[in-house]
Design an enzyme around this catalytic site. Sequence first.
Site, mmCIF file in Angstrom:
data_model
loop_
_atom_site.group_PDB
_atom_site.id
_atom_site.type_symbol
_atom_site.label_atom_id
_atom_site.label_comp_id
_atom_site.label_asym_id
_atom_site.label_seq_id
_atom_site.Cartn_x
_atom_site.Cartn_y
_atom_site.Cartn_z
ATOM 1 N N CYS A 257 -1.967 4.017 10.844
ATOM 2 C CA CYS A 257 -1.725 5.069 11.506
ATOM 3 C C CYS A 257 -2.906 5.432 12.240
ATOM 4 O O CYS A 257 -3.416 6.508 12.353
ATOM 5 C CB CYS A 257 -1.397 6.348 10.385
ATOM 6 S SG CYS A 257 -2.332 6.633 9.389
ATOM 7 N N CYS B 151 0.663 -1.189 0.152
ATOM 8 C CA CYS B 151 0.020 -0.053 0.079
ATOM 9 C C CYS B 151 0.755 1.120 0.068
ATOM 10 O O CYS B 151 1.138 1.951 0.918
ATOM 11 C CB CYS B 151 -0.834 0.166 1.346
ATOM 12 S SG CYS B 151 -1.878 -1.480 1.398
ATOM 13 N N GLY C 94 4.564 6.830 -1.828
ATOM 14 C CA GLY C 94 6.138 6.375 -1.508
ATOM 15 C C GLY C 94 6.810 6.633 -0.402
ATOM 16 O O GLY C 94 7.899 6.553 -0.452
ATOM 17 N N GLY C 95 5.878 7.199 0.750
ATOM 18 C CA GLY C 95 6.518 7.604 1.977
ATOM 19 C C GLY C 95 7.589 6.562 2.540
ATOM 20 O O GLY C 95 8.830 6.652 2.767
ATOM 21 N N LYS C 96 6.891 5.460 2.720
ATOM 22 C CA LYS C 96 7.815 4.196 3.114
ATOM 23 C C LYS C 96 8.756 3.472 2.315
ATOM 24 O O LYS C 96 9.722 3.211 2.593
ATOM 25 C CB LYS C 96 6.996 3.287 3.853
ATOM 26 C CG LYS C 96 6.062 3.985 4.958
ATOM 27 C CD LYS C 96 5.419 3.389 5.897
ATOM 28 C CE LYS C 96 4.579 4.036 7.125
ATOM 29 N NZ LYS C 96 3.854 5.024 6.410
ATOM 30 N N ASP D 238 1.186 -1.215 4.803
ATOM 31 C CA ASP D 238 0.902 0.084 5.484
ATOM 32 C C ASP D 238 -0.892 0.235 5.003
ATOM 33 O O ASP D 238 -0.866 1.192 4.189
ATOM 34 C CB ASP D 238 1.780 1.090 4.920
ATOM 35 C CG ASP D 238 1.580 2.434 5.407
ATOM 36 O OD1 ASP D 238 0.975 2.432 6.676
ATOM 37 O OD2 ASP D 238 2.049 3.614 4.865
HETATM 38 C C1 LIG Z 1 -1.772 4.798 4.810
HETATM 39 S S1 LIG Z 1 -1.763 4.910 3.045
HETATM 40 C C2 LIG Z 1 -0.168 4.719 2.360
HETATM 41 C C3 LIG Z 1 0.875 5.642 2.833
HETATM 42 C C4 LIG Z 1 2.344 5.289 2.154
HETATM 43 N N1 LIG Z 1 2.500 4.114 2.403
HETATM 44 C C5 LIG Z 1 3.113 6.047 2.697
HETATM 45 O O1 LIG Z 1 4.000 6.071 3.647
HETATM 46 O O2 LIG Z 1 3.278 7.503 2.240
HETATM 47 C C6 LIG Z 1 -2.633 3.409 2.404
HETATM 48 C C7 LIG Z 1 -2.727 3.442 0.852
HETATM 49 O O3 LIG Z 1 -3.461 2.012 0.620
HETATM 50 C C8 LIG Z 1 -3.969 2.171 -0.605
HETATM 51 N N2 LIG Z 1 -4.933 0.975 -0.720
HETATM 52 C C9 LIG Z 1 -6.199 0.990 -0.576
HETATM 53 N N3 LIG Z 1 -6.559 -0.139 -0.901
HETATM 54 C C10 LIG Z 1 -5.564 -0.937 -1.198
HETATM 55 C C11 LIG Z 1 -5.711 -2.341 -1.735
HETATM 56 N N4 LIG Z 1 -6.642 -3.106 -1.689
HETATM 57 N N5 LIG Z 1 -4.567 -2.831 -2.115
HETATM 58 C C12 LIG Z 1 -3.102 -1.918 -2.169
HETATM 59 N N6 LIG Z 1 -3.590 -0.507 -1.535
HETATM 60 C C13 LIG Z 1 -4.426 -0.133 -1.214
HETATM 61 C C14 LIG Z 1 -4.394 3.621 -0.572
HETATM 62 O O4 LIG Z 1 -4.631 3.938 -1.880
HETATM 63 C C15 LIG Z 1 -3.416 4.261 -0.064
HETATM 64 O O5 LIG Z 1 -2.450 4.900 -0.878
#
Ligand SMILES: C[S@@+](CC[C@H](N)C(=O)[O-])C[C@H]1O[C@@H](n2cnc3c(N)ncnc32)[C@H](O)[C@@H]1O
Length: 450
Positions: A383, A260, A264-266, A330
């Site tokens: 989070c 997720c 790309g933060g992580k 994430d």
């Molecule tokens: C908490 S955010 C991620 C933040 C990111 N990892 C960072 O560190 O900046 C959760 C992400 O999960 C994605 N997401 C939602 N449903 C998903 C799925 N079924 N599979 C993969 N990613 C998904 C969202 O689009 C969102 O970008």
Amino acid sequence: MTPAARLAAAIDLLAALEAQCFAASAAPRRRPADAVATEFFRARRYIGGGDRREIGERVWGVVRQRLRLDWWLARVGARPSPRLLAAAGLLLLEGLALPEVLRAFPGGQYAAEPLNPPEERLLRALAAAHAEAGGSGLLHPAMPETVRLNLPDWVLPGLRARFGDRLEEEAAAMEQPAPLDLRANLLKTTREAAAAALAAEGFETLPTRWSPWGLRLPARRPVTATTAFTEGLIEVQDEGSQLIALLADARPGLRVADLCAGAGGKTLALAASMRNKGRITACDVSAVRLEGAVRRLRRAGVDNAERHLFAAGDRWAKRRAGQFDRVLVDAPCTGTGTWRRNPDARLRTGSADLRELVAKQHEILDSAGELVRPGGKLVYATCSLLPEEDEEQVNAFLGRRPDFALLPLAEAWRAAGGEGAPPAEGDHLLTSPARHGTDGFFAAVLQRKA
Ligand SMILES: C[S@@+](CC[C@H](N)C(=O)[O-])C[C@H]1O[C@@H](n2cnc3c(N)ncnc32)[C@H](O)[C@@H]1O
């Protein structure tokens, strides 16, 4: 702009936020308030920087205290229209006397219309009720706990289970402005050298307590304008978020999936700890978010990352079953841990979102489990501070997948090179605004049995 014109613009922005972020009719496509505000100001280029700041501060003040302002307005029988919210803000947040508030609505070109008789009656009743209660501050003994704590009612059971007697302290910390954390990009610099480069540009930082990569600026400043940022020496990332990347223990040469990845933060932090060696795949369902990672990866000098956009019926995961040494989830979540940074989020998230997200997390965790090779690690992170999205999700997964075991946090932390004791709750990583001065993050490390 005149003060009256600034107030009129604040009312217009409050109306835009109501329509696009908060009103029931805005569901299910509620937009983040900062996106609406950016668009609002972009369409009004005649509003200069100083005016924009004042209008913004006034509006964020109302948004931050919205649950309490709504309570006060309801107490005198008023509905929270943008005009009444702005007037209540002048009275209760900015401390203006009633005649001054009335004068702030003079009418005429570029000014808010005078309060009409029913509005004025309600405002007078509000001023009287506030004066009767002592005339200072926003709290009132008759407020229900949820309003007193400035938390929507659907999070109270979860946060009480999480914090017990400390709930009040955590709720108060969620109202404080957040510091700005940066991560030194070890692909290009060291933490010390990044701090020196920032100091040379007038940005004094302190090293973060737990993250070996982190630097903290005590208050938000436009750090993205610095050369240190444009040259990719630093990234903006909360210390709690850095700790999740650290815990993933992404070493050089490994095959890593960031499932997720968003913008790309992580991924950036994982790539740095891999020293650009091995392969990392950043996946997401959102093309826009994933696209946002491209420039950041380039700036950071990351060249071992590829992107994958999940599509309906995608066989990407099936074809890569058991191939990854590390999988980071994430997970999309309610974001309760970041509410001090996004005060509007508590107004636009509800119990229906929580239910939907819990189902989604379950599904993502299941497909993540398939990707991990025997002996590999799956890091599940949110989070959010709500147990339903955190340890309950992890425990349910472990029930479904006996071939995975929870790696005790101390062990996972040491394996990842963490020093001292990590911020923990039992065997999970847990950071919170009051205890750790970071956003609230949860993470658990699950190892697939070899
Ligand atoms: C908490 S955010 C991620 C933040 C990111 N990892 C960072 O560190 O900046 C959760 C992400 O999960 C994605 N997401 C939602 N449903 C998903 C799925 N079924 N599979 C993969 N990613 C998904 C969202 O689009 C969102 O970008």
